[in-house]
Design a protein around this motif. Structure first.
Motif, PDB file in Angstrom:
ATOM      1  N   ASP A  26       0.871  -1.183   0.000  1.00  0.00           N
ATOM      2  CA  ASP A  26       0.000   0.000   0.000  1.00  0.00           C
ATOM      3  C   ASP A  26       0.906   1.231   0.000  1.00  0.00           C
ATOM      4  O   ASP A  26       1.046   1.949   0.995  1.00  0.00           O
ATOM      5  N   TYR A  27       1.540   1.472  -1.160  1.00  0.00           N
ATOM      6  CA  TYR A  27       2.573   2.487  -1.255  1.00  0.00           C
ATOM      7  C   TYR A  27       2.030   3.905  -1.083  1.00  0.00           C
ATOM      8  O   TYR A  27       2.750   4.803  -0.636  1.00  0.00           O
ATOM      9  N   ILE A  28       0.766   4.108  -1.418  1.00  0.00           N
ATOM     10  CA  ILE A  28       0.193   5.457  -1.303  1.00  0.00           C
ATOM     11  C   ILE A  28       0.092   5.866   0.172  1.00  0.00           C
ATOM     12  O   ILE A  28       0.506   6.978   0.546  1.00  0.00           O
ATOM     13  N   LYS A  29      -0.421   4.972   1.029  1.00  0.00           N
ATOM     14  CA  LYS A  29      -0.505   5.287   2.457  1.00  0.00           C
ATOM     15  C   LYS A  29       0.886   5.481   3.043  1.00  0.00           C
ATOM     16  O   LYS A  29       1.112   6.371   3.867  1.00  0.00           O
ATOM     17  N   ALA A  30       1.813   4.619   2.633  1.00  0.00           N
ATOM     18  CA  ALA A  30       3.183   4.737   3.136  1.00  0.00           C
ATOM     19  C   ALA A  30       3.805   6.053   2.699  1.00  0.00           C
ATOM     20  O   ALA A  30       4.464   6.742   3.490  1.00  0.00           O
ATOM     21  N   LEU A  31       3.588   6.424   1.433  1.00  0.00           N
ATOM     22  CA  LEU A  31       4.159   7.670   0.903  1.00  0.00           C
ATOM     23  C   LEU A  31       3.638   8.884   1.666  1.00  0.00           C
ATOM     24  O   LEU A  31       4.393   9.821   1.949  1.00  0.00           O
ATOM     25  N   ASP A  32       2.351   8.876   2.006  1.00  0.00           N
ATOM     26  CA  ASP A  32       1.765  10.005   2.746  1.00  0.00           C
ATOM     27  C   ASP A  32       2.490  10.219   4.073  1.00  0.00           C
ATOM     28  O   ASP A  32       2.799  11.359   4.453  1.00  0.00           O
ATOM     29  N   ILE A  33       2.781   9.132   4.786  1.00  0.00           N
ATOM     30  CA  ILE A  33       3.439   9.256   6.092  1.00  0.00           C
ATOM     31  C   ILE A  33       4.892   9.691   5.935  1.00  0.00           C
ATOM     32  O   ILE A  33       5.366  10.603   6.624  1.00  0.00           O
ATOM     33  N   TYR A  34       5.625   9.035   5.014  1.00  0.00           N
ATOM     34  CA  TYR A  34       7.033   9.388   4.813  1.00  0.00           C
ATOM     35  C   TYR A  34       7.186  10.845   4.367  1.00  0.00           C
ATOM     36  O   TYR A  34       8.114  11.550   4.788  1.00  0.00           O
ATOM     37  N   THR A  35       6.272  11.289   3.497  1.00  0.00           N
ATOM     38  CA  THR A  35       6.332  12.680   3.018  1.00  0.00           C
ATOM     39  C   THR A  35       6.096  13.652   4.167  1.00  0.00           C
ATOM     40  O   THR A  35       6.770  14.684   4.279  1.00  0.00           O
ATOM     41  N   LEU A  36       5.123  13.338   5.020  1.00  0.00           N
ATOM     42  CA  LEU A  36       4.846  14.172   6.187  1.00  0.00           C
ATOM     43  C   LEU A  36       6.080  14.279   7.082  1.00  0.00           C
ATOM     44  O   LEU A  36       6.440  15.365   7.547  1.00  0.00           O
ATOM     45  N   LEU A  37       6.764  13.154   7.315  1.00  0.00           N
ATOM     46  CA  LEU A  37       7.957  13.155   8.161  1.00  0.00           C
ATOM     47  C   LEU A  37       9.111  13.907   7.497  1.00  0.00           C
ATOM     48  O   LEU A  37       9.878  14.605   8.160  1.00  0.00           O
ATOM     49  N   HIS A  38       9.207  13.760   6.180  1.00  0.00           N
ATOM     50  CA  HIS A  38      10.306  14.406   5.463  1.00  0.00           C
ATOM     51  C   HIS A  38      10.192  15.930   5.513  1.00  0.00           C
ATOM     52  O   HIS A  38      11.197  16.654   5.477  1.00  0.00           O
ATOM     53  N   LYS A  39       8.962  16.412   5.602  1.00  0.00           N
ATOM     54  CA  LYS A  39       8.749  17.854   5.684  1.00  0.00           C
ATOM     55  C   LYS A  39       9.234  18.428   7.024  1.00  0.00           C
ATOM     56  O   LYS A  39       9.443  19.625   7.142  1.00  0.00           O
ATOM     57  N   LYS A  40       9.395  17.550   8.023  1.00  0.00           N
ATOM     58  CA  LYS A  40       9.861  17.997   9.337  1.00  0.00           C
ATOM     59  C   LYS A  40      11.374  17.815   9.488  1.00  0.00           C
ATOM     60  O   LYS A  40      11.888  17.746  10.610  1.00  0.00           O
ATOM     61  N   GLN A  41      12.103  17.732   8.369  1.00  0.00           N
ATOM     62  CA  GLN A  41      13.522  17.391   8.440  1.00  0.00           C
ATOM     63  C   GLN A  41      14.339  18.407   9.256  1.00  0.00           C
ATOM     64  O   GLN A  41      15.373  18.051   9.832  1.00  0.00           O
ATOM     65  N   ALA A  42      13.863  19.645   9.352  1.00  0.00           N
ATOM     66  CA  ALA A  42      14.593  20.638  10.143  1.00  0.00           C
ATOM     67  C   ALA A  42      14.587  20.277  11.625  1.00  0.00           C
ATOM     68  O   ALA A  42      15.463  20.703  12.394  1.00  0.00           O
ATOM     69  N   GLN A  43      13.625  19.467  12.065  1.00  0.00           N
ATOM     70  CA  GLN A  43      13.500  19.087  13.462  1.00  0.00           C
ATOM     71  C   GLN A  43      14.097  17.705  13.748  1.00  0.00           C
ATOM     72  O   GLN A  43      14.056  17.242  14.884  1.00  0.00           O
ATOM     73  N   LEU A  44      14.636  17.063  12.711  1.00  0.00           N
ATOM     74  CA  LEU A  44      15.131  15.689  12.867  1.00  0.00           C
ATOM     75  C   LEU A  44      16.645  15.672  13.000  1.00  0.00           C
ATOM     76  O   LEU A  44      17.347  16.496  12.420  1.00  0.00           O
ATOM     77  N   ASN A  45      17.163  14.674  13.735  1.00  0.00           N
ATOM     78  CA  ASN A  45      18.614  14.477  13.796  1.00  0.00           C
ATOM     79  C   ASN A  45      19.056  13.643  12.595  1.00  0.00           C
ATOM     80  O   ASN A  45      18.222  13.194  11.791  1.00  0.00           O
ATOM     81  N   THR A  46      20.359  13.408  12.466  1.00  0.00           N
ATOM     82  CA  THR A  46      20.879  12.732  11.272  1.00  0.00           C
ATOM     83  C   THR A  46      20.381  11.290  11.166  1.00  0.00           C
ATOM     84  O   THR A  46      20.132  10.782  10.063  1.00  0.00           O
ATOM     85  N   TYR A  47      20.236  10.609  12.317  1.00  0.00           N
ATOM     86  CA  TYR A  47      19.718   9.233  12.303  1.00  0.00           C
ATOM     87  C   TYR A  47      18.295   9.206  11.758  1.00  0.00           C
ATOM     88  O   TYR A  47      17.953   8.384  10.885  1.00  0.00           O
ATOM     89  N   GLU A  48      17.447  10.108  12.265  1.00  0.00           N
ATOM     90  CA  GLU A  48      16.058  10.160  11.830  1.00  0.00           C
ATOM     91  C   GLU A  48      15.943  10.602  10.375  1.00  0.00           C
ATOM     92  O   GLU A  48      15.109  10.080   9.622  1.00  0.00           O
ATOM     93  N   LEU A  49      16.800  11.555   9.967  1.00  0.00           N
ATOM     94  CA  LEU A  49      16.799  11.997   8.562  1.00  0.00           C
ATOM     95  C   LEU A  49      17.106  10.844   7.619  1.00  0.00           C
ATOM     96  O   LEU A  49      16.456  10.662   6.586  1.00  0.00           O
ATOM     97  N   ALA A  50      18.132  10.063   7.986  1.00  0.00           N
ATOM     98  CA  ALA A  50      18.519   8.926   7.146  1.00  0.00           C
ATOM     99  C   ALA A  50      17.405   7.887   7.087  1.00  0.00           C
ATOM    100  O   ALA A  50      17.101   7.322   6.021  1.00  0.00           O
ATOM    101  N   LEU A  51      16.780   7.637   8.223  1.00  0.00           N
ATOM    102  CA  LEU A  51      15.701   6.646   8.294  1.00  0.00           C
ATOM    103  C   LEU A  51      14.547   7.029   7.377  1.00  0.00           C
ATOM    104  O   LEU A  51      14.068   6.222   6.569  1.00  0.00           O
TER     105      LEU A  51
END
Length: 553
Positions: free
Chosen positions: A171-196
Motif C-alpha cells: 500500500d505504497y500510497i498510504k506509506a508515501l503520505d506518512i514518509y512525506t509528512l515526516l520528510h517535511k519535518k527534516q529541520a527538526q530531525l537528527n541525522t539518524y532520523e533523517l537517514a531513516l
C-alpha cells in the motif's frame, strides 16, 4: 604518648573507611561503565560478538535487579534484551522480554509516569509483529504507542515503522503520505532520523517510479556511512540493490547486495544475513534457485504463522482474566452446556439429513426396480400369452383355404408388433459386455435406408456404471431409435458418447423430417426414466430440420 596512640587509631580508622568507600565507588562506577558499554553494543553493534555479549550481560543484570526488586532497572534491562534478540532474529524471545516489561509496568501504581518505557515497548512489539507477518496487530500496536507518545522523536520513529507495514503490504500510497509528512519535518530531525525517513521515502518513491526516489536512497546511505550506522547501511544497501534489480541493472544491484551481506557479518545478525542472501538469489537466473527460494520462503512463512506464540495477546488476555474465579467457572459451565446442546443438535440434524437422503435413494432405487420388473413381466406376458396365441390362430387360419390372405397378412403384422413390444421390454443381461449389447441394439435399426453411426461407444468405462443407469440408457436409446424408425423418415443417425467428470453424456441426432416438439408418450417415458436417476434429457426439433436429444446421466 597516650594522645599519639589515640590519634594513630583514629587516623587508621579514617584510612580504612576511605578505602572501603573508594572500593564501593569503584565497583559502582565499574558496573555503570559496563552497562553503558553493553548498551552501546546492543544499540549500535560494530563487532560480531557485540549482540551476544550484550544479551549475556543484561540477562544476568535483569535477574539480579528482579531479586533486588529494582523494577525500574529490570524494565530497562528487558527493553534492551528485546532489542538485541530482535536484531539477532529471535522474535519469540524479543516479544517475551517486551511483554514481561509491560507486565511489570502494569503492576506498578506509577505506570503513567513511565511513558518513555511504554512507548518504546509498544514500538518494539509493533516491529516484532511486522516481521512475524502480522500486519494488523503491528498497526494496532504502533497506534497504541502513538496515543501516549509525547516526544517528536518517538512519534517520528513510530510513524516511520507504521508506514513500513503499509509498504510491506504494497500500500505504497498510504506509506508515501506518512514518509512525506515526516520528510517535511527534516529541520527538526537528527541525522539518524533523517537517514531513516529518506531511505524509506526513497524506496516507496522508487516503487511508484517517482524520479526523486534514487537520490533519497543515496542521501540516506551517505548519512549512515558518516554516522557509522552499520544496521542503517545494511538497510540502505539492500534498498539500493532492489532499486537497480527493478531497473534490470544486475551488475550494480549485485554490488549493493554484496555490501549488505558484508555488513550483516559485522552486525552478526542471521536475519540480516538471510535478507542479503535472498536479495542475491533474486539476481540469479537459475530457475531451480528461484523455485527453491520460493519454497523455502513459503515454508518459513507457514512455520512463522503456525508457531507465532503471541505473548502480547497473552498479556491482554491476562488483563481480562482479572475477574472472580466463580464468574470464570460459571462461564465455563455455561459454555460447556451450550457446546453440548449445539453438538447434540448438529448430530441430530446430520442424522435427519442423512436419513432423508438414504430413504430417498432407496425409494428411487426401489421404484426403478419395480418399473423394470413390471416391464419385464408385461413383456413376458405379451410374448407367452398374446404372441403365442396369435401365432396359433395364424397357423390354423393358414390351413383354412376359405380365409382371405389379406386377413392373414394383417394378423402377421399384429403378431410382429406384439413380438417387438415383447423384445423391447424384455430383461437385459447386464453381465455381458454392455458396449456390445448396446452396439447390437443400435445396429439393429440399420438397414438399406437408414445408416447408424456411433462414436466413442466402446471407449466408455461401462464397468464403472451401475446396472440401473445401464438399463435406463439402453431403454431410452431404444425408445429414440424406435421413434426415429416410426416417425422421422431419417436416412442418417449419429450417436456420440462422452465422459464428463462422473457424468455420461449421449448426443443423439438424425436428419429426419423433424416435428413441432411436443411430448409424445414415448418421449415422456424417456424423461421419466432419466429423471428417476437425477439425470436430464433435452429435445430439439422443428419441421424439416431433424431431431436432436441430449442425455446427461
Amino acid at each position: 604518648m597516650k594522645y599519639n596512640k589515640v590519634s594513630f587509631i583514629i587516623h587508621l580508622c579514617n584510612i580504612i573507611v576511605f578505602a572501603f568507600s573508594f572500593s564501593l565507588s569503584a565497583k559502582a562506577q565499574t558496573s555503570s561503565d559496563n552497562s553503558i558499554y553493553y548498551r552501546n553494543a546492543i544499540v549500535n553493534p560494530t563487532e560480531p560478538n557485540d549482540l551476544p555479549s550484550g544479551i549475556h550481560f543484561f540477562t544476568k543484570k535483569k535477574d539480579k535487579d528482579l531479586e533486588l526488586n529494582d523494577t525500574l532497572n529490570a524494565i530497562y534491562d528487558l527493553r534492551l534484551l528485546s532489542i538485541a534478540e530482535f536484531k539477532i532474529g529471535n522474535n519469540f524471545n524479543s516479544e517475551n522480554h517486551a511483554v514481561e516489561a509491560l507486565n511489570i509496568i502494569e503492576s506498578m501504581g506509577t505506570k503513567d509516569t513511565l511513558i518513555d518505557s511504554r512507548v518504546g515497548l509498544y514500538n518494539q512489539l509493533g516491529r516484532i509483529y511486522r516481521t512475524s507477518n502480522n500486519p494488523t496487530e503491528a498497526i494496532r500496536t504502533f497506534d497504541k504507542a502513538l496515543e501516549i507518545a509525547n516526544k517528536l522523536k518517538d512519534s517520528v520513529i513510530i510513524l516511520n515503522n507504521k508506514a513500513n507495514v503499509y509498504k510491506d503490504e504494497l500500500d505504497y500510497i498510504k506509506a508515501l503520505d506518512i514518509y512525506t509528512l515526516l520528510h517535511k519535518k527534516q529541520a527538526q530531525l537528527n541525522t539518524y532520523e533523517l537517514a531513516l525517513v529518506a531511505d524509506n521515502l526513497g524506496q516507496v518513491q522508487s516503487k511508484l517510479n517517482l524520479p526523486e526516489g534514487l537520490q533519497n536512497l543515496k542521501n540516506a546511505l551517505e548519512l549512515r556511512e558518516k554516522n557509522n550506522d552499520f544496521i542503517g547501511q545494511h538497510s540502505s544497501n539492500t534498498h539500493l540493490a532492489e532499486f537497480y534489480l527493478d531497473k534490470k541493472d544486475t551488475t550494480i544491484a549485485k554490488m549493493y547486495a554484496e555490501k549488505a551481506l558484508a555488513l550483516s557479518g559485522k552486525i552478526n545478525s542471521s536475519s540480516f544475513k538471510l535478507e542479503a542472501i535472498s536479495t542475491l538469489m533474486n539476481m540469479d537466473r537459475n530457475p531451480l534457485l528461484h523455485e527453491y527460494k520460493k519454497l523455502t520462503d513459503s515454508i518459513t512463512n507457514a512455520k512463522q504463522i503456525a508457531e507465532n506464540k503471541n505473548a502480547f495477546l497473552k498479556y491482554n488476555v491476562a488483563e481480562e482474566q482479572k475477574k472472580t474465579q466463580a464468574s470464570i467457572l460459571l462461564q465455563e459451565i455455561e459454555s460447556r452446556k451450550r457446546l453440548a446442546y449445539q453438538s447434540l443438535a448438529f448430530i441430530i440434524f446430520l442424522i435427519l439429513v442423512g436419513s432423508y437422503f438414504i430413504y430417498r435413494n432407496r425409494y428411487r432405487k426401489a421404484k426403478i426396480e419395480e418399473i423394470y420388473k413390471t416391464e419385464t413381466r408385461i413383456a413376458k406376458k405379451v410374448h407367452d400369452e398374446v404372441a403365442n396365441d396369435m401365432y396359433k390362430v395364424m397357423t390354423s387360419l393358414e390351413n383354412n383355404s376359405g380365409v382371405d390372405s389379406n386377413v392373414i397378412d394383417e394378423m402377421e403384422k399384429i403378431y410382429t408388433k406384439t413380438r417387438d413390444i415383447s423384445r423391447e421390454n424384455s430383461a437385459i443381461d447386464l453381465r455381458n459386455d454392455f458396449d456390445l449389447q448396446l452396439n447390437d441394439l443400435l445396429l439393429g435399426y440399420k438397414n438399406n435406408k437408414v445408416n447408424v453411426i456411433t462414436r466413442n461407444l466402446s471407449k466408455m468405462p461401462w464397468n464403472t456404471v451401475t446396472e440401473h443407469k445401464k438399463t435406463a440408457i439402453y431403454r431410452v436409446l431404444q425408445e429414440l431409435m424406435t421413434n426415429m424408425r416410426k416417425h422421422s423418415k431419417a436416412s442418417f443417425v449419429t450417436l456420440i458418447f462422452k465422459k464428463e467428470g462422473s457424468k455420461i453424456q449421449i448426443i443423439y441426432r438424425d436428419n429426419g423430417v423433424g416435428c413441432d416438439l411436443f411430448k409424445k408418450n414415448g418421449l415422456q417415458h424417456t424423461e421419466s426414466r432419466i429423471a428417476s436417476l437425477n439425470g436430464t434429457i433435452n429435445f430439439e426439433s422443428k419441421q424439416g430440420d431433424g431431431f436432436k436429444a441430449s442425455i446427461i446421466i
